[in-house]
Write a protein that holds these residues in place. Structure first.
Motif, PDB file in Angstrom:
ATOM      1  N   VAL A   1      -7.819  14.872   9.616  1.00 34.13           N
ATOM      2  CA  VAL A   1      -8.482  13.643  10.046  1.00 34.13           C
ATOM      3  C   VAL A   1      -9.893  13.570   9.468  1.00 34.13           C
ATOM      4  O   VAL A   1     -10.516  14.585   9.152  1.00 34.13           O
ATOM      5  CB  VAL A   1      -8.511  13.542  11.581  1.00 34.13           C
ATOM      6  N   ASP A   2     -10.398  12.329   9.346  1.00 32.19           N
ATOM      7  CA  ASP A   2     -11.679  12.113   8.672  1.00 32.19           C
ATOM      8  C   ASP A   2     -12.836  12.865   9.327  1.00 32.19           C
ATOM      9  O   ASP A   2     -13.769  13.301   8.635  1.00 32.19           O
ATOM     10  CB  ASP A   2     -11.994  10.612   8.650  1.00 32.19           C
ATOM     11  N   GLY A   3     -12.815  13.018  10.640  1.00 28.94           N
ATOM     12  CA  GLY A   3     -13.913  13.706  11.304  1.00 28.94           C
ATOM     13  C   GLY A   3     -14.018  15.171  10.932  1.00 28.94           C
ATOM     14  O   GLY A   3     -15.085  15.780  11.087  1.00 28.94           O
ATOM     15  N   VAL A   4     -12.913  15.750  10.441  1.00 31.97           N
ATOM     16  CA  VAL A   4     -12.888  17.168  10.054  1.00 31.97           C
ATOM     17  C   VAL A   4     -12.902  17.328   8.532  1.00 31.97           C
ATOM     18  O   VAL A   4     -13.383  18.321   8.005  1.00 31.97           O
ATOM     19  CB  VAL A   4     -11.638  17.854  10.654  1.00 31.97           C
ATOM     20  N   ASP A   5     -12.400  16.314   7.828  1.00 30.55           N
ATOM     21  CA  ASP A   5     -12.171  16.393   6.380  1.00 30.55           C
ATOM     22  C   ASP A   5     -13.487  16.476   5.615  1.00 30.55           C
ATOM     23  O   ASP A   5     -14.315  15.569   5.649  1.00 30.55           O
ATOM     24  CB  ASP A   5     -11.382  15.150   5.919  1.00 30.55           C
ATOM     25  N   GLN A   6     -13.702  17.590   4.896  1.00 27.24           N
ATOM     26  CA  GLN A   6     -14.899  17.770   4.085  1.00 27.24           C
ATOM     27  C   GLN A   6     -14.710  17.279   2.654  1.00 27.24           C
ATOM     28  O   GLN A   6     -15.674  17.198   1.890  1.00 27.24           O
ATOM     29  CB  GLN A   6     -15.314  19.248   4.076  1.00 27.24           C
ATOM     30  N   CYS A   7     -13.463  16.963   2.273  1.00 22.55           N
ATOM     31  CA  CYS A   7     -13.160  16.412   0.945  1.00 22.55           C
ATOM     32  C   CYS A   7     -12.292  15.165   1.170  1.00 22.55           C
ATOM     33  O   CYS A   7     -11.064  15.222   1.043  1.00 22.55           O
ATOM     34  CB  CYS A   7     -12.430  17.429   0.074  1.00 22.55           C
ATOM     35  N   PRO A   8     -12.925  14.045   1.536  1.00 22.71           N
ATOM     36  CA  PRO A   8     -12.167  12.889   2.036  1.00 22.71           C
ATOM     37  C   PRO A   8     -11.448  12.059   0.970  1.00 22.71           C
ATOM     38  O   PRO A   8     -10.885  11.022   1.294  1.00 22.71           O
ATOM     39  CB  PRO A   8     -13.249  12.051   2.722  1.00 22.71           C
ATOM     40  N   ASN A   9     -11.450  12.484  -0.282  1.00 25.34           N
ATOM     41  CA  ASN A   9     -10.828  11.665  -1.339  1.00 25.34           C
ATOM     42  C   ASN A   9      -9.783  12.439  -2.144  1.00 25.34           C
ATOM     43  O   ASN A   9      -9.559  12.145  -3.317  1.00 25.34           O
ATOM     44  CB  ASN A   9     -11.903  11.136  -2.288  1.00 25.34           C
ATOM     45  N   THR A  10      -9.139  13.430  -1.548  1.00 26.11           N
ATOM     46  CA  THR A  10      -8.146  14.212  -2.285  1.00 26.11           C
ATOM     47  C   THR A  10      -6.938  13.354  -2.658  1.00 26.11           C
ATOM     48  O   THR A  10      -6.601  12.394  -1.973  1.00 26.11           O
ATOM     49  CB  THR A  10      -7.675  15.416  -1.448  1.00 26.11           C
ATOM     50  N   LEU A  11      -6.279  13.720  -3.764  1.00 24.26           N
ATOM     51  CA  LEU A  11      -5.097  12.991  -4.225  1.00 24.26           C
ATOM     52  C   LEU A  11      -3.872  13.393  -3.421  1.00 24.26           C
ATOM     53  O   LEU A  11      -3.664  14.577  -3.144  1.00 24.26           O
ATOM     54  CB  LEU A  11      -4.846  13.280  -5.711  1.00 24.26           C
TER      55      LEU A  11
END
Length: 355
Positions: A216-226
């Protein structure tokens, strides 16, 4: 107990399922019309002069390379005699042609066929009709309009059974216009990650996961992975293992290394993924089908891989994160015996280089 709030269930399991996704269409012309001017070098026993004619050809595709071409020709050969009527000549027949490179931009072809000939010779109407056979070599140019119009030229040797048998040479040049179109939809299986949800007192709260990587976005440190690449617990691509994903939709203009507009949109997402993770190093791998010479395909795949890298550099990606390698036709993922297989083999891959 606070109205079920203490009994909330956290459904944070990412459930992978297969679902069909529509890939890009494959468009192919099924028929075409050619109108050509013809210069005739007649058999010396027929006349010492020259001839001219118009040839109309209707081409009908049989498969990737083979065409059947019904045609009609009408023309006149000069007699060289000022008071004599010219020598009129018509042909109605069909050829079978083979295009060496299928739908490549520049297409050499060979042809052979025959049919009925009519020879209207001055003062001799005893035997007007006969048969003919011809073989030839030709070239189709690359399309020069959006509709696919091309230049066509060919040279033919023609054997006419009229009278004592004649052997003529025809040189033709004209325009070919595509008519029928077949649009094939390629359907593939892709992995869909269902988003984690929290169930709270009969209410479903959906947590955002912008890049669909299961974090989820609140945890994601790389928010644009393929999509398609395996990530770690904080949503960054795992760099301790080799991974690969096809950049589906990254296509090029016909037989060139110029990116299409759709390809740029997809590469913008790839650029965001690379800029969002400094330790992510990738190989941009270009691949082709086996149509054409092996050396040419190798060169074309390298140019296409380089074009992808150059575009990502323009989008601000660090040059040290990327290498571009062309593999030509050496690594097919489908059989090259079908149009669908060849289309799958023409691809660009995003290969993670393990640390």
């Amino acid at each position: 107990m606070t109205r079920f709030r203490q009994q909330a269930l956290v459904a944070a399991l990412a459930l992978a399922s297969s679902a069909p996704a529509l890939a890009t269409d494959s468009v192919q012309h099924t028929s075409e019309l050619s109108v050509m001017g013809v210069y005739i070098e007649p058999d010396s026993d027929r006349t010492d002069e020259y001839g001219s004619a118009v040839r109309v050809i209707y081409g009908l595709r049989l498969d990737q390379n083979w065409w059947v071409e019904p045609q009609f020709l009408t023309g006149v050969m000069e007699t060289g005699q000022s008071l004599a009527t010219d020598y009129y000549h018509q042909e109605l027949g069909a050829d079978i042609s083979y295009r060496l490179f299928g739908d490549s931009q520049f297409t050499p072809f060979v042809l052979a066929g025959g049919g009925l000939s009519r020879n209207d010779v001055a003062n001799d109407r005893s035997k007007e009709f006969a048969g003919y056979a011809n073989v030839g070599l030709g070239l189709l140019s690359s399309p020069f309009t959006e509709s696919g119009m091309r230049l066509r030229g060919d040279a033919r040797y023609l054997f006419d059974t009229f009278s004592d048998d004649y052997s003529d040479i025809h040189f033709s040049l004209g325009i070919t216009v595509p008519l029928g179109v077949t649009r094939r939809q390629i359907v593939e299986k892709v992995t869909v990650i269902e988003r984690p949800v929290i169930v709270e007192s009969e209410r479903v709260v959906e947590l955002a996961d912008s890049d669909n990587d299961g974090v989820v976005d609140g945890v994601d440190q790389c928010p644009n992975t393929l999509e398609g690449l395996e990530v770690d617990a904080v949503g960054c691509v795992k760099t301790d293992q080799e991974q690969s994903v096809v950049l589906r939709g990254v296509t090029f203009e016909f037989n060139s290394n110029r990116l299409t507009a759709n390809a740029r949109d997809i590469l913008n997402r790839a650029a965001d993924a690379l800029k969002g993770q400094d330790d992510l190093n990738v190989e941009l791998a270009g691949h082709t089908d086996n149509v054409g010479a092996e050396a040419y395909n190798q060169q074309l795949s390298q140019k296409r891989a380089d074009a992808v890298r150059e575009y990502l550099l323009e989008m601000g990606v660090n040059a040290s994160q990327m290498t571009a390698v062309g593999y030509g036709e050496s690594q097919p993922i489908r059989s090259n015996d079908t149009e669908e297989g060849r289309e799958r083999n023409r691809r660009v891959e995003f290969n993670v280089i393990s640390q």
